[in-house]
Design an enzyme around this catalytic site. Structure first.
Site, mmCIF file in Angstrom:
data_model
loop_
_atom_site.group_PDB
_atom_site.id
_atom_site.type_symbol
_atom_site.label_atom_id
_atom_site.label_comp_id
_atom_site.label_asym_id
_atom_site.label_seq_id
_atom_site.Cartn_x
_atom_site.Cartn_y
_atom_site.Cartn_z
ATOM 1 N N CYS A 213 -0.985 5.423 10.140
ATOM 2 C CA CYS A 213 0.284 4.767 10.509
ATOM 3 C C CYS A 213 0.026 3.423 11.146
ATOM 4 O O CYS A 213 -0.791 3.301 12.052
ATOM 5 C CB CYS A 213 1.025 5.578 11.573
ATOM 6 N N GLY B 118 7.086 -2.225 5.788
ATOM 7 C CA GLY B 118 8.472 -2.684 5.676
ATOM 8 C C GLY B 118 9.481 -1.813 6.386
ATOM 9 O O GLY B 118 9.186 -0.701 6.822
ATOM 10 N N GLU B 119 10.688 -2.349 6.518
ATOM 11 C CA GLU B 119 11.799 -1.621 7.112
ATOM 12 C C GLU B 119 12.757 -1.258 5.978
ATOM 13 O O GLU B 119 13.435 -2.130 5.429
ATOM 14 C CB GLU B 119 12.482 -2.507 8.168
ATOM 15 N N CYS C 101 3.494 8.393 1.305
ATOM 16 C CA CYS C 101 4.085 7.407 2.202
ATOM 17 C C CYS C 101 4.241 6.107 1.416
ATOM 18 O O CYS C 101 3.249 5.538 0.974
ATOM 19 C CB CYS C 101 3.145 7.248 3.401
ATOM 20 N N GLU D 269 0.822 -1.203 0.000
ATOM 21 C CA GLU D 269 0.000 0.000 0.000
ATOM 22 C C GLU D 269 0.861 1.260 0.000
ATOM 23 O O GLU D 269 1.948 1.283 0.575
ATOM 24 C CB GLU D 269 -0.914 -0.012 1.236
ATOM 25 N N CYS E 55 7.555 -5.452 15.311
ATOM 26 C CA CYS E 55 7.297 -4.520 16.412
ATOM 27 C C CYS E 55 5.907 -4.821 16.977
ATOM 28 O O CYS E 55 4.969 -5.092 16.234
ATOM 29 C CB CYS E 55 7.385 -3.067 15.933
ATOM 30 N N SER F 254 12.688 6.255 7.167
ATOM 31 C CA SER F 254 12.373 6.012 8.570
ATOM 32 C C SER F 254 12.847 4.617 8.945
ATOM 33 O O SER F 254 12.589 3.658 8.233
ATOM 34 C CB SER F 254 10.856 6.128 8.759
ATOM 35 N N CYS G 180 2.556 -2.849 15.676
ATOM 36 C CA CYS G 180 2.404 -2.495 14.268
ATOM 37 C C CYS G 180 1.699 -3.615 13.514
ATOM 38 O O CYS G 180 2.126 -4.773 13.567
ATOM 39 C CB CYS G 180 3.780 -2.238 13.645
ATOM 40 N N CYS H 274 6.863 -7.184 6.910
ATOM 41 C CA CYS H 274 8.047 -6.677 7.592
ATOM 42 C C CYS H 274 8.589 -7.774 8.482
ATOM 43 O O CYS H 274 7.831 -8.552 9.053
ATOM 44 C CB CYS H 274 7.686 -5.449 8.440
ATOM 45 N N HIS I 186 10.032 5.287 20.137
ATOM 46 C CA HIS I 186 8.876 4.721 20.857
ATOM 47 C C HIS I 186 9.081 4.427 22.340
ATOM 48 O O HIS I 186 8.113 4.087 23.021
ATOM 49 C CB HIS I 186 8.359 3.437 20.196
HETATM 50 N N1 SAH Z 1 10.082 0.217 9.651
HETATM 51 C C1 SAH Z 1 10.224 1.642 9.533
HETATM 52 C C2 SAH Z 1 9.243 2.227 8.580
HETATM 53 C C3 SAH Z 1 7.787 2.099 9.009
HETATM 54 S S1 SAH Z 1 7.331 3.651 9.565
HETATM 55 C C4 SAH Z 1 10.153 2.264 10.900
HETATM 56 O O1 SAH Z 1 9.851 1.550 11.845
HETATM 57 O O2 SAH Z 1 10.459 3.427 11.039
HETATM 58 C C5 SAH Z 1 5.788 3.455 10.247
HETATM 59 C C6 SAH Z 1 5.684 4.347 11.472
HETATM 60 O O3 SAH Z 1 4.396 4.157 12.058
HETATM 61 C C7 SAH Z 1 6.705 3.929 12.508
HETATM 62 O O4 SAH Z 1 7.152 5.017 13.252
HETATM 63 C C8 SAH Z 1 5.867 2.999 13.338
HETATM 64 O O5 SAH Z 1 6.417 2.799 14.583
HETATM 65 C C9 SAH Z 1 4.536 3.700 13.378
HETATM 66 N N2 SAH Z 1 3.445 2.795 13.709
HETATM 67 C C10 SAH Z 1 3.406 1.461 13.509
HETATM 68 N N3 SAH Z 1 2.248 0.946 13.967
HETATM 69 C C11 SAH Z 1 1.550 1.975 14.460
HETATM 70 C C12 SAH Z 1 0.264 2.066 15.048
HETATM 71 N N4 SAH Z 1 -0.527 1.010 15.213
HETATM 72 N N5 SAH Z 1 -0.169 3.286 15.423
HETATM 73 C C13 SAH Z 1 0.612 4.372 15.230
HETATM 74 N N6 SAH Z 1 1.833 4.347 14.682
HETATM 75 C C14 SAH Z 1 2.307 3.150 14.307
#
Ligand code: SAH
Length: 376
Positions: free
Chosen positions: A343, A168-169, A107, A94, A118, A200, A121, A114, A224
């Site tokens: 996000c 993804g990362e 975005c 997406e 985490c 990111s 996520c 991924c 975080h």
């Molecule tokens: N893997 C990379 C790129 C993904 S960025 C990274 O971690 O930075 C996606 C962003 O949204 C990250 O900051 C992630 O921590 C945040 N995110 C993930 N799940 C979320 C959620 N359920 N609510 C709000 N933010 C979230």
């Protein structure tokens, strides 16, 4: 001789020049083709009218312009658009465009699923399939531009900023992400300023170290949590690369840039987990170690996440503590949540090779079957 054709869409300017070199053609052809592909959105060689017919025929023999298929486009009531893009192998990813005044941020996803898992996520819960090619990454900006046309009626760019904050990362897909970012910042392609293209990362330190001298893209760090103990629970990669190592590496990267730039620190806030005044005070100490601004992201819920968004009061109190210490702090507005584009809500359709998602499917199905409005 059975050579698969090279997809020109994902080639960085340097790789495109090398490609024409090998063909025995002049290097300036690379500039022409870059403009056709990325500024005019060409999807066939026939459109490239300043290139001779014979060279176009030769190109079509050895190369191709292969695009992913857009499955559907969704429009949020707040102007956010989301595209679900099918990639080779049957999975989908997406991309989301978020308009905010004059700023229009795309975005993009860098992987199908991924591998970092985490805890908060939903992309992570989908498991992991594979990394996207540079063509599949750059294809997302083409898709967005095609949906609107490159410029609005005032002559402004449709996409002004790109963030690698989709699925993804990015630093686990290093070379392809670097090639795509280079194209986004190249004047013959998308011409975005290095301050407006942001990678990111959850903290893949060896890859972050490799960025020094190779790129000058902007950096966001998904922190975080203010302590290693808590962060390791939320972001498992922290067990390998703890906060100090991550900030040291990020500092080395920022110092390598020719301009003064700060990192964006992302902090997803979850009620009772990392949103207390004590966390804010600890965070202030951590953030003193790096030039940065802080972006607080209220948690976006998804089924069976086990987390909740903090109250507005808790978010405001947290923000107040950090701001008082002199750190520039914003709270991210939740955008596009009516089309599951916020996000952490980007899930695509991941054909999961890790089998991680199987752990979660039973609970999600239970939830769905309790919801009477849902029929299979
Ligand atoms: N893997 C990379 C790129 C993904 S960025 C990274 O971690 O930075 C996606 C962003 O949204 C990250 O900051 C992630 O921590 C945040 N995110 C993930 N799940 C979320 C959620 N359920 N609510 C709000 N933010 C979230």
């Amino acid at each position: 001789m059975s050579h698969s054709k090279v997809n020109l869409l994902g080639l960085s300017p340097a790789k495109l020049e090398a490609f024409f070199d090998e063909l025995g053609e002049k290097r300036f052809r690379a500039t022409q083709v870059l403009k056709w592909l990325h500024q005019h959105g060409a999807s066939s060689f026939d459109e490239m009218t300043n290139i001779s017919k014979s060279l176009r025929t030769k190109l079509a023999e050895v190369a191709e312009i292969r695009e992913s298929e857009v499955v559907f486009e969704k429009f949020s009531t707040d102007g956010t658009r989301k595209w679900v893009i099918k990639v080779e192998g049957g999975s989908s990813v997406e991309a989301v465009l978020i308009p905010d005044g004059a700023r229009r941020t795309l975005c993009v996803s860098s992987q199908v699923g991924c591998s970092l898992d985490c805890s908060f996520c939903s992309t992570g819960k989908q498991g992991f399939n594979r990394s996207l090619s540079s063509a599949e990454i750059i294809g997302q900006i083409r898709t967005a531009i095609r949906s609107f046309g490159p410029f609005d009626p005032a002559g402004e760019r449709r996409v002004t900023n790109v963030v690698f904050m989709g699925m993804g990362e990015p630093l686990m897909n290093f070379n392809n992400v670097m090639d795509a970012a280079t194209l986004m910042m190249d004047d013959n392609a998308y011409g975005l300023s290095k301050r407006r293209v942001t990678i990111s990362t959850a903290g893949v330190v060896p890859a972050l170290d490799k960025m020094v001298g190779l790129t000058d893209v902007s950096l966001a760090i998904s922190l975080h949590a203010p302590t290693d103990e808590l962060r390791s629970q939320l972001v498992p990669v922290n067990k390998r690369y703890p906060i100090k190592d991550l900030l040291d590496s990020a500092n080395r990267y920022l110092k390598s840039l020719s301009d003064k730039r700060v990192a964006t620190i992302e902090y997803t806030m979850m009620a009772g987990v990392n949103d207390q005044p004590e966390h804010a005070r600890q965070l202030v100490k951590v953030l003193r170690q790096i030039p940065c601004k802080l972006n607080l992201i209220p948690f976006n819920p998804f089924p069976n996440s086990g987390y909740e968004r903090p109250s507005d009061e808790a978010i405001a109190a947290f923000k107040q503590i950090v701001i008082t210490s002199g750190i520039i702090t914003t709270v991210r507005k939740t955008r596009g949540d009516d089309v599951d584009a916020a996000c952490g809500q980007l899930v695509g359709q991941v054909d999961d090779k890790t089998r991680r998602s199987q752990k979660y499917i039973p609970v999600i199905q239970e939830e769905v079957s309790r919801d009477k409005s849902f029929h299979f």
